[in-house]
Write an enzyme that holds these catalytic residues in place. Structure first.
Site, PDB file in Angstrom:
ATOM      1  N   ASP A   1       0.875  -1.178   0.000  1.00 50.97           N
ATOM      2  CA  ASP A   1       0.000   0.000   0.000  1.00 50.97           C
ATOM      3  C   ASP A   1       0.909   1.224   0.000  1.00 50.97           C
ATOM      4  OD1 ASP A   1      -2.367   1.405  -0.103  1.00 50.97           O
ATOM      5  OD2 ASP A   1      -3.130   0.696   1.812  1.00 50.97           O
TER       6      ASP A   1
ATOM      7  N   VAL B   1       0.495   4.151   1.959  1.00 47.36           N
ATOM      8  CA  VAL B   1       0.737   4.803   3.247  1.00 47.36           C
ATOM      9  C   VAL B   1       0.020   4.058   4.368  1.00 47.36           C
ATOM     10  CG1 VAL B   1      -1.084   6.517   2.727  1.00 47.36           C
ATOM     11  CG2 VAL B   1       0.549   7.002   4.525  1.00 47.36           C
TER      12      VAL B   1
ATOM     13  N   ASP C   1      -1.428   4.952   7.646  1.00 45.05           N
ATOM     14  CA  ASP C   1      -1.851   6.127   8.412  1.00 45.05           C
ATOM     15  C   ASP C   1      -2.366   5.651   9.777  1.00 45.05           C
ATOM     16  OD1 ASP C   1      -2.726   8.621   9.183  1.00 45.05           O
ATOM     17  OD2 ASP C   1      -4.539   8.575   7.968  1.00 45.05           O
TER      18      ASP C   1
ATOM     19  N   GLU D   1      -2.030  11.681  -7.821  1.00 42.87           N
ATOM     20  CA  GLU D   1      -3.241  12.456  -7.492  1.00 42.87           C
ATOM     21  C   GLU D   1      -3.144  13.902  -7.991  1.00 42.87           C
ATOM     22  OE1 GLU D   1      -4.062  10.166  -3.215  1.00 42.87           O
ATOM     23  OE2 GLU D   1      -2.897  12.017  -3.275  1.00 42.87           O
TER      24      GLU D   1
ATOM     25  N   ILE E   1       0.301  13.503   2.898  1.00 39.68           N
ATOM     26  CA  ILE E   1       1.273  13.212   1.832  1.00 39.68           C
ATOM     27  C   ILE E   1       0.557  13.305   0.495  1.00 39.68           C
ATOM     28  CG2 ILE E   1       2.910  11.510   0.953  1.00 39.68           C
ATOM     29  CD1 ILE E   1       2.856  10.301   3.862  1.00 39.68           C
TER      30      ILE E   1
ATOM     31  N   THR F   1      -5.606   0.966   9.901  1.00 36.21           N
ATOM     32  CA  THR F   1      -6.870   0.228   9.795  1.00 36.21           C
ATOM     33  C   THR F   1      -6.886  -0.650   8.538  1.00 36.21           C
ATOM     34  OG1 THR F   1      -7.889   2.168  10.785  1.00 36.21           O
ATOM     35  CG2 THR F   1      -9.390   0.539   9.880  1.00 36.21           C
TER      36      THR F   1
HETATM   37  P1  5GP Z   1      -5.265   3.886   7.047  1.00 35.52           P
HETATM   38  O1  5GP Z   1      -5.784   4.988   7.945  1.00 35.52           O
HETATM   39  O2  5GP Z   1      -6.221   2.758   6.977  1.00 35.52           O
HETATM   40  O3  5GP Z   1      -3.856   3.480   7.420  1.00 35.52           O
HETATM   41  O4  5GP Z   1      -5.178   4.514   5.594  1.00 35.52           O
HETATM   42  C1  5GP Z   1      -6.308   4.550   4.776  1.00 35.52           C
HETATM   43  C2  5GP Z   1      -6.056   5.184   3.460  1.00 35.52           C
HETATM   44  O5  5GP Z   1      -6.166   6.591   3.617  1.00 35.52           O
HETATM   45  C3  5GP Z   1      -4.714   4.987   2.804  1.00 35.52           C
HETATM   46  O6  5GP Z   1      -4.605   3.765   2.092  1.00 35.52           O
HETATM   47  C4  5GP Z   1      -4.688   6.158   1.850  1.00 35.52           C
HETATM   48  O7  5GP Z   1      -5.393   5.870   0.673  1.00 35.52           O
HETATM   49  C5  5GP Z   1      -5.430   7.242   2.632  1.00 35.52           C
HETATM   50  N1  5GP Z   1      -4.466   8.146   3.262  1.00 35.52           N
HETATM   51  C6  5GP Z   1      -4.144   8.232   4.567  1.00 35.52           C
HETATM   52  N2  5GP Z   1      -3.229   9.195   4.766  1.00 35.52           N
HETATM   53  C7  5GP Z   1      -2.955   9.720   3.553  1.00 35.52           C
HETATM   54  C8  5GP Z   1      -2.058  10.751   3.102  1.00 35.52           C
HETATM   55  O8  5GP Z   1      -1.317  11.389   3.858  1.00 35.52           O
HETATM   56  N3  5GP Z   1      -2.056  11.007   1.773  1.00 35.52           N
HETATM   57  C9  5GP Z   1      -2.860  10.345   0.894  1.00 35.52           C
HETATM   58  N4  5GP Z   1      -2.789  10.694  -0.388  1.00 35.52           N
HETATM   59  N5  5GP Z   1      -3.711   9.357   1.281  1.00 35.52           N
HETATM   60  C10 5GP Z   1      -3.748   9.054   2.596  1.00 35.52           C
END
Ligand code: 5GP
Length: 207
Positions: free
Chosen positions: A113, A115, A117, A191, A186, A120
């Site tokens: 993947d 990122v 974040d 994008e 980020i 989850t």
């Molecule tokens: P999670 O919170 O489940 O780790 O991340 C969920 C999704 O949120 C990531 O796969 C990504 O698509 C989006 N996301 C989270 N933080 C960022 C960020 O800083 N930049 C971008 N472009 N997407 C993000």
């Protein structure tokens, strides 16, 4: 969140190149790209992993899955689910994989993947995949074959996470984040509306 980090295509390429050096010792045999952010890194990683095994080695197959964090869809329970629950838009079709002779049981599987974040999404991908593979192996009488999961992300945000990954994955180096950042947004190149401006901003930030 303060600054936005502009990541260029060259950055992505180099982060994958660095990450592949960490990953090659685990000999990934299948890549599962979490869409859409995992697609481009997965494709680049494949090149570097193949190169590390010699150019005559086979390409590592890439499978795509689509996972999305729950967003407000106007339901009553959205406050509990928003940002925490995953919607499975697309998952592995194990019977189709079998028809195409892509056997995942006993393999080293790399999940990609862009990122990490709140963690989850990765938690969901790893735990669901493990569950499905365990059930399939059991059904086929192959419960003794060990399938190993690895994770690669371009960026891990150093922040409290909503979910965990398996402790043995974290302790054995099977979780590879090419870069660790703070809790900043980020901006990835795929994008960008104006890629020249995006790249200019990315290069300017490095100075
Ligand atoms: P999670 O919170 O489940 O780790 O991340 C969920 C999704 O949120 C990531 O796969 C990504 O698509 C989006 N996301 C989270 N933080 C960022 C960020 O800083 N930049 C971008 N472009 N997407 C993000």
């Amino acid at each position: 969140m303060s600054e936005k980090i502009y990541v260029t295509y060259n950055d992505v390429h180099k982060l994958c190149q660095e990450g592949a050096k960490e990953l090659e010792k685990f000999n990934p045999e299948v890549i599962i790209a979490i869409g859409g952010g995992g697609f481009i890194p997965a494709r680049i990683l494949r090149t570097f992993l193949k190169r590390s095994r010699g150019d005559r080695s086979k390409n590592i197959p890439i499978q795509a899955v689509g996972l999305s964090l729950y967003e407000d869809m106007g339901t009553d329970d959205y406050e509990e689910k928003i940002g925490k629950e995953i919607i499975r838009m697309q998952w592995l079709d194990f019977s189709a994989l079998n028809e195409h002779k892509l056997d995942l049981i006993g393999k080293n599987i790399l999940i990609v993947d862009e990122v990490d974040d709140t963690r989850t999404t990765l938690h969901y991908a790893v735990s669901e995949l493990q569950k499905d593979l365990d059930a399939l192996a059991e059904k086929l009488g192959r419960g003794d074959e060990k399938t190993t999961l690895l994770v690669f992300v371009l960026h891990n945000k150093d922040k409290p996470k909503n979910a965990e990954l398996p402790a043995d994955m974290m302790s054995s180096g099977r979780y590879v984040a090419a870069c660790t950042t703070g809790d900043e947004w980020i901006a990835y190149p795929w994008e960008a509306d104006n890629i020249d401006e995006h790249t200019r901003l990315g290069l300017a930030q490095k100075k």
